[in-house]
Design an enzyme around this catalytic site. Sequence first.
Site, short mmCIF file in Angstrom:
data_model
loop_
_atom_site.label_atom_id
_atom_site.label_comp_id
_atom_site.label_asym_id
_atom_site.label_seq_id
_atom_site.Cartn_x
_atom_site.Cartn_y
_atom_site.Cartn_z
N LYS A 279 0.86 -1.19 0.00
CA LYS A 279 0.00 0.00 0.00
C LYS A 279 0.89 1.23 0.00
O LYS A 279 1.74 1.40 0.88
CB LYS A 279 -0.90 -0.01 1.24
N ARG B 32 -10.74 9.96 1.95
CA ARG B 32 -10.58 10.64 3.24
C ARG B 32 -11.69 11.67 3.44
O ARG B 32 -12.10 11.92 4.58
CB ARG B 32 -9.18 11.25 3.35
N LYS C 60 1.36 10.16 5.49
CA LYS C 60 1.48 8.78 5.98
C LYS C 60 2.75 8.11 5.48
O LYS C 60 2.83 6.88 5.43
CB LYS C 60 0.23 7.99 5.59
N GLU D 290 7.42 -6.67 1.10
CA GLU D 290 6.23 -6.47 1.95
C GLU D 290 5.23 -7.61 1.77
O GLU D 290 4.67 -8.13 2.74
CB GLU D 290 5.55 -5.13 1.61
N LYS E 207 -2.32 -1.50 -3.79
CA LYS E 207 -3.15 -0.31 -3.72
C LYS E 207 -2.30 0.94 -3.80
O LYS E 207 -1.27 0.97 -3.13
CB LYS E 207 -3.89 -0.34 -2.38
N SER F 27 -10.34 5.63 -4.49
CA SER F 27 -11.29 6.74 -4.64
C SER F 27 -10.84 7.76 -5.68
O SER F 27 -11.65 8.25 -6.47
CB SER F 27 -11.49 7.41 -3.29
N TYR G 290 -15.37 1.15 -6.60
CA TYR G 290 -16.63 1.88 -6.36
C TYR G 290 -17.57 1.73 -7.55
O TYR G 290 -18.73 2.12 -7.48
CB TYR G 290 -16.33 3.36 -6.06
C1 PBG Z 1 -7.49 3.47 5.68
C2 PBG Z 1 -7.78 3.32 4.23
C3 PBG Z 1 -7.59 4.24 3.21
C4 PBG Z 1 -8.12 3.67 2.06
C5 PBG Z 1 -8.60 2.41 2.40
N1 PBG Z 1 -8.37 2.20 3.74
C6 PBG Z 1 -7.05 5.63 3.23
C7 PBG Z 1 -5.68 5.89 3.68
O1 PBG Z 1 -4.87 4.98 3.87
O2 PBG Z 1 -5.39 7.07 3.90
C8 PBG Z 1 -8.18 4.35 0.71
C9 PBG Z 1 -9.25 3.87 -0.20
C10 PBG Z 1 -9.57 4.78 -1.33
O3 PBG Z 1 -8.93 5.83 -1.55
O4 PBG Z 1 -10.53 4.46 -2.04
N2 PBG Z 1 -6.26 3.18 6.14
#
Ligand code: PBG
Length: 354
Positions: A221, A231, A244, A260, A275, A301, A340
């Site tokens: 990720k 968010r 992050k 990982e 992701k 998203s 989505y």
């Molecule tokens: C939470 C999480 C996130 C997403 C899925 N779980 C956001 C992030 O890590 O800041 C993102 C999913 C998306 O953007 O559709 N840790």
Amino acid sequence: MAIKFGRPLERLRSVPAEAEAPAGRLDLAIRPRRNRRAEWSRRMVREHALTTDDLIWPLFLVDGVNVRAPVTSMPDVERLSIDQAVRAADRAAKLAIPCLALFPYTDPSKRDDDGSEALNADNLVCRAVRAIKKEVPDIGVLCDVALDPYTSHGHDGLLRDGVILNDETVAVLVRQALIQAEAGCDIIAPSDMMDGRVGAIRNGLDGKGFGDVQIMAYAAKYASAFYGPFRDAVGSNAALTGDKRTYQMDPANADEALREVELDIAEGADMVMVKPGLPYLDILARVKDTFGMPTFAYQVSGEYAMIMAAAGNGWLDGDKAMTESLIAFKRAGADGVLTYFAARIAEKLKKGGA
Ligand code: PBG
């Protein structure tokens, strides 16, 4: 299987044209376009297919009754109260979508520094899991494990003096996973990127009799700008202090993703995920090739928002862009996609249209 071009090209040279080619016509024995000339033939030589079995549908949850609140940065996506989420689950089941992923919008009054609402067995996501499992028992339910929907600072872990604590966070995540498993969640999906969390969660689940609960690790990720609309949807954007990058991966790295993923598999992950999606298809392909695990991509998203925004402006055909983006995941080696678009593409597939 790789094609050796030497052979056919030699053959091409060695075949004498029976007659002089008509003026202007190239003397080509090999014409890849032959297979593409009609739809039946294109269908016959098609290498990959997307089916509804490949879909995981993320839903956003909100407190209340009969609420469907639009998410501005994600056209056609709404935050749903539990009763509406149950309706969506029912729709998903009728469309043969195998699994939902649930994400709560937590009221700011319930957020604190340590994300303690994550450990409330009666929190929004746990109530939603119970309601969905009761009303629509045959659909899979996946829950994120991470603290960001619950922390006042918007981070996935515990924050002390500007540092995200690893091992202390893992201890909380294990408890969060157990609470979700107790609520009936089928798949625990740690999305926090703390070191060692998959093994700790596996131990925790097994120790409490949840040996059958699956783990889908957000294994590779990345620290991505494409999570912005998510968010907004869970309300952690305004809250987020800093970024992050001390736990999510550097977008410049690829070999590290394999390390990982390897760790998460060794710690007991049943399925792994890459992701975001489209910008990381190279990672997806390498992960699938290297490990041969059930491998999922998250079309996040921001990827959804880009397609919807361009389509909304009439700049591209949204339906076609959706379909093309989803088959790209299959081509790269994904066994499934969190998207989505799940319900929309499933409707299209049902009509035989994708
Ligand atoms: C939470 C999480 C996130 C997403 C899925 N779980 C956001 C992030 O890590 O800041 C993102 C999913 C998306 O953007 O559709 N840790």
